[in-house]
Write a protein that holds these residues in place. Structure first.
Motif, PDB file in Angstrom:
ATOM      1  N   CYS A   1       0.863  -1.135  -0.040  1.00  0.00           N
ATOM      2  CA  CYS A   1      -0.063   0.004  -0.144  1.00  0.00           C
ATOM      3  C   CYS A   1       0.897   1.283  -0.064  1.00  0.00           C
ATOM      4  O   CYS A   1       0.501   2.101  -0.761  1.00  0.00           O
ATOM      5  CB  CYS A   1      -0.946   0.075   1.231  1.00  0.00           C
ATOM      6  SG  CYS A   1      -2.143  -1.234   0.982  1.00  0.00           S
ATOM      7  N   GLU A   2       2.034   1.303   0.832  1.00  0.00           N
ATOM      8  CA  GLU A   2       2.961   2.361   0.875  1.00  0.00           C
ATOM      9  C   GLU A   2       3.399   2.694  -0.518  1.00  0.00           C
ATOM     10  O   GLU A   2       3.505   3.903  -1.059  1.00  0.00           O
ATOM     11  CB  GLU A   2       4.081   2.417   1.735  1.00  0.00           C
ATOM     12  CG  GLU A   2       4.953   3.259   2.053  1.00  0.00           C
ATOM     13  CD  GLU A   2       4.326   4.714   2.398  1.00  0.00           C
ATOM     14  OE1 GLU A   2       4.661   5.747   2.073  1.00  0.00           O
ATOM     15  OE2 GLU A   2       3.173   4.544   3.190  1.00  0.00           O
ATOM     16  N   VAL A   3       3.933   1.711  -1.115  1.00  0.00           N
ATOM     17  CA  VAL A   3       4.591   1.934  -2.422  1.00  0.00           C
ATOM     18  C   VAL A   3       3.582   2.255  -3.462  1.00  0.00           C
ATOM     19  O   VAL A   3       3.690   3.159  -4.427  1.00  0.00           O
ATOM     20  CB  VAL A   3       5.297   0.416  -3.056  1.00  0.00           C
ATOM     21  CG1 VAL A   3       5.739   0.641  -4.354  1.00  0.00           C
ATOM     22  CG2 VAL A   3       6.651   0.423  -2.141  1.00  0.00           C
ATOM     23  N   ALA A   4       2.310   1.684  -3.475  1.00  0.00           N
ATOM     24  CA  ALA A   4       1.438   2.015  -4.479  1.00  0.00           C
ATOM     25  C   ALA A   4       0.599   3.301  -4.251  1.00  0.00           C
ATOM     26  O   ALA A   4       0.546   4.062  -5.236  1.00  0.00           O
ATOM     27  CB  ALA A   4       0.241   1.010  -4.371  1.00  0.00           C
ATOM     28  N   ARG A   5       0.608   3.934  -2.872  1.00  0.00           N
ATOM     29  CA  ARG A   5       0.181   5.151  -2.818  1.00  0.00           C
ATOM     30  C   ARG A   5       1.377   6.008  -3.456  1.00  0.00           C
ATOM     31  O   ARG A   5       0.781   7.260  -3.931  1.00  0.00           O
ATOM     32  CB  ARG A   5      -0.025   5.612  -1.282  1.00  0.00           C
ATOM     33  CG  ARG A   5      -1.345   5.179  -0.855  1.00  0.00           C
ATOM     34  CD  ARG A   5      -1.632   5.596   0.395  1.00  0.00           C
ATOM     35  NE  ARG A   5      -0.867   4.994   1.457  1.00  0.00           N
ATOM     36  CZ  ARG A   5      -0.962   3.793   2.239  1.00  0.00           C
ATOM     37  NH1 ARG A   5      -2.372   3.196   1.989  1.00  0.00           N
ATOM     38  NH2 ARG A   5      -0.300   3.585   2.988  1.00  0.00           N
TER      39      ARG A   5
ATOM     40  N   PHE B   1      -1.688   5.392  -6.842  1.00  0.00           N
ATOM     41  CA  PHE B   1      -2.990   4.461  -6.772  1.00  0.00           C
ATOM     42  C   PHE B   1      -3.631   4.709  -5.229  1.00  0.00           C
ATOM     43  O   PHE B   1      -2.858   5.090  -4.340  1.00  0.00           O
ATOM     44  CB  PHE B   1      -2.334   3.039  -6.631  1.00  0.00           C
ATOM     45  CG  PHE B   1      -1.914   2.581  -8.055  1.00  0.00           C
ATOM     46  CD1 PHE B   1      -2.931   1.988  -8.900  1.00  0.00           C
ATOM     47  CD2 PHE B   1      -0.603   2.857  -8.343  1.00  0.00           C
ATOM     48  CE1 PHE B   1      -2.244   1.537  -9.839  1.00  0.00           C
ATOM     49  CE2 PHE B   1      -0.325   2.468  -9.553  1.00  0.00           C
ATOM     50  CZ  PHE B   1      -1.071   1.680 -10.604  1.00  0.00           C
ATOM     51  N   LEU B   2      -4.814   4.502  -5.189  1.00  0.00           N
ATOM     52  CA  LEU B   2      -5.553   4.696  -3.960  1.00  0.00           C
ATOM     53  C   LEU B   2      -5.498   3.060  -3.661  1.00  0.00           C
ATOM     54  O   LEU B   2      -5.595   2.330  -4.454  1.00  0.00           O
ATOM     55  CB  LEU B   2      -7.253   5.160  -4.133  1.00  0.00           C
ATOM     56  CG  LEU B   2      -7.581   6.452  -4.797  1.00  0.00           C
ATOM     57  CD1 LEU B   2      -8.915   6.548  -5.224  1.00  0.00           C
ATOM     58  CD2 LEU B   2      -6.875   7.531  -3.781  1.00  0.00           C
TER      59      LEU B   2
ATOM     60  N   THR C   1      -7.040   3.148  -9.699  1.00  0.00           N
ATOM     61  CA  THR C   1      -6.718   4.135 -10.514  1.00  0.00           C
ATOM     62  C   THR C   1      -7.512   4.428 -11.409  1.00  0.00           C
ATOM     63  O   THR C   1      -8.427   3.551 -12.041  1.00  0.00           O
ATOM     64  CB  THR C   1      -5.039   4.062 -10.846  1.00  0.00           C
ATOM     65  OG1 THR C   1      -4.583   5.353 -11.595  1.00  0.00           O
ATOM     66  CG2 THR C   1      -4.834   2.880 -12.137  1.00  0.00           C
ATOM     67  N   THR C   2      -7.427   5.523 -12.532  1.00  0.00           N
ATOM     68  CA  THR C   2      -7.972   5.712 -13.665  1.00  0.00           C
ATOM     69  C   THR C   2      -7.047   5.823 -14.830  1.00  0.00           C
ATOM     70  O   THR C   2      -6.028   6.517 -14.653  1.00  0.00           O
ATOM     71  CB  THR C   2      -8.784   7.249 -13.505  1.00  0.00           C
ATOM     72  OG1 THR C   2      -9.825   6.874 -12.505  1.00  0.00           O
ATOM     73  CG2 THR C   2      -9.483   7.331 -14.722  1.00  0.00           C
ATOM     74  N   MET C   3      -7.244   4.985 -15.638  1.00  0.00           N
ATOM     75  CA  MET C   3      -6.195   4.880 -16.868  1.00  0.00           C
ATOM     76  C   MET C   3      -6.509   4.188 -17.857  1.00  0.00           C
ATOM     77  O   MET C   3      -7.787   3.508 -17.891  1.00  0.00           O
ATOM     78  CB  MET C   3      -5.095   3.777 -16.227  1.00  0.00           C
ATOM     79  CG  MET C   3      -5.312   2.410 -15.893  1.00  0.00           C
ATOM     80  SD  MET C   3      -4.170   1.375 -15.462  1.00  0.00           S
ATOM     81  CE  MET C   3      -3.191   1.365 -17.147  1.00  0.00           C
TER      82      MET C   3
END
Length: 92
Positions: A34-38, A42-43, A55-57
């Motif tokens: 989660c830390e890396v993704a944020r 990313f939510l 995400t929106t992509m």
């Protein structure tokens, strides 16, 4: 398979849309994911042994391939199972 299903419905994948990525595994490993993704924009949400990244992509092959590779890398790095992705159909 997801892109094939989109194409069957007339969706080329080029229009950005809400996209979800699923990870499962040891509950302790999800915090690092989660830390890396944020940090990557990313939510994150999840509970217990599941994390969902949002995400929106666009999801056409050229746009999606590097993100897919990143998801697989994160799963290996944090010893989680990457269970795939989903998105809404957007007809162009």
């Amino acid at each position: 398979m997801v892109r094939a299903a989109l194409a069957e419905q007339g969706d080329s994948g080029i229009t950005p849309r809400h996209t979800l990525f699923y990870f499962y595994g040891d509950e302790d490993a999800h915090g690092d994911l989660c830390e890396v993704a944020r940090r990557a924009g990313f939510l994150t949400r999840g509970q217990g042994d599941m994390t969902v990244l949002e995400t929106t992509m666009p999801v056409d092959e050229a746009s999606f391939a590097p993100v897919s590779a990143m998801m697989q890398t994160w799963a290996a790095a944090f010893q989680l199972d990457y269970d795939g992705w989903e998105c809404a159909v957007v007809t162009n």
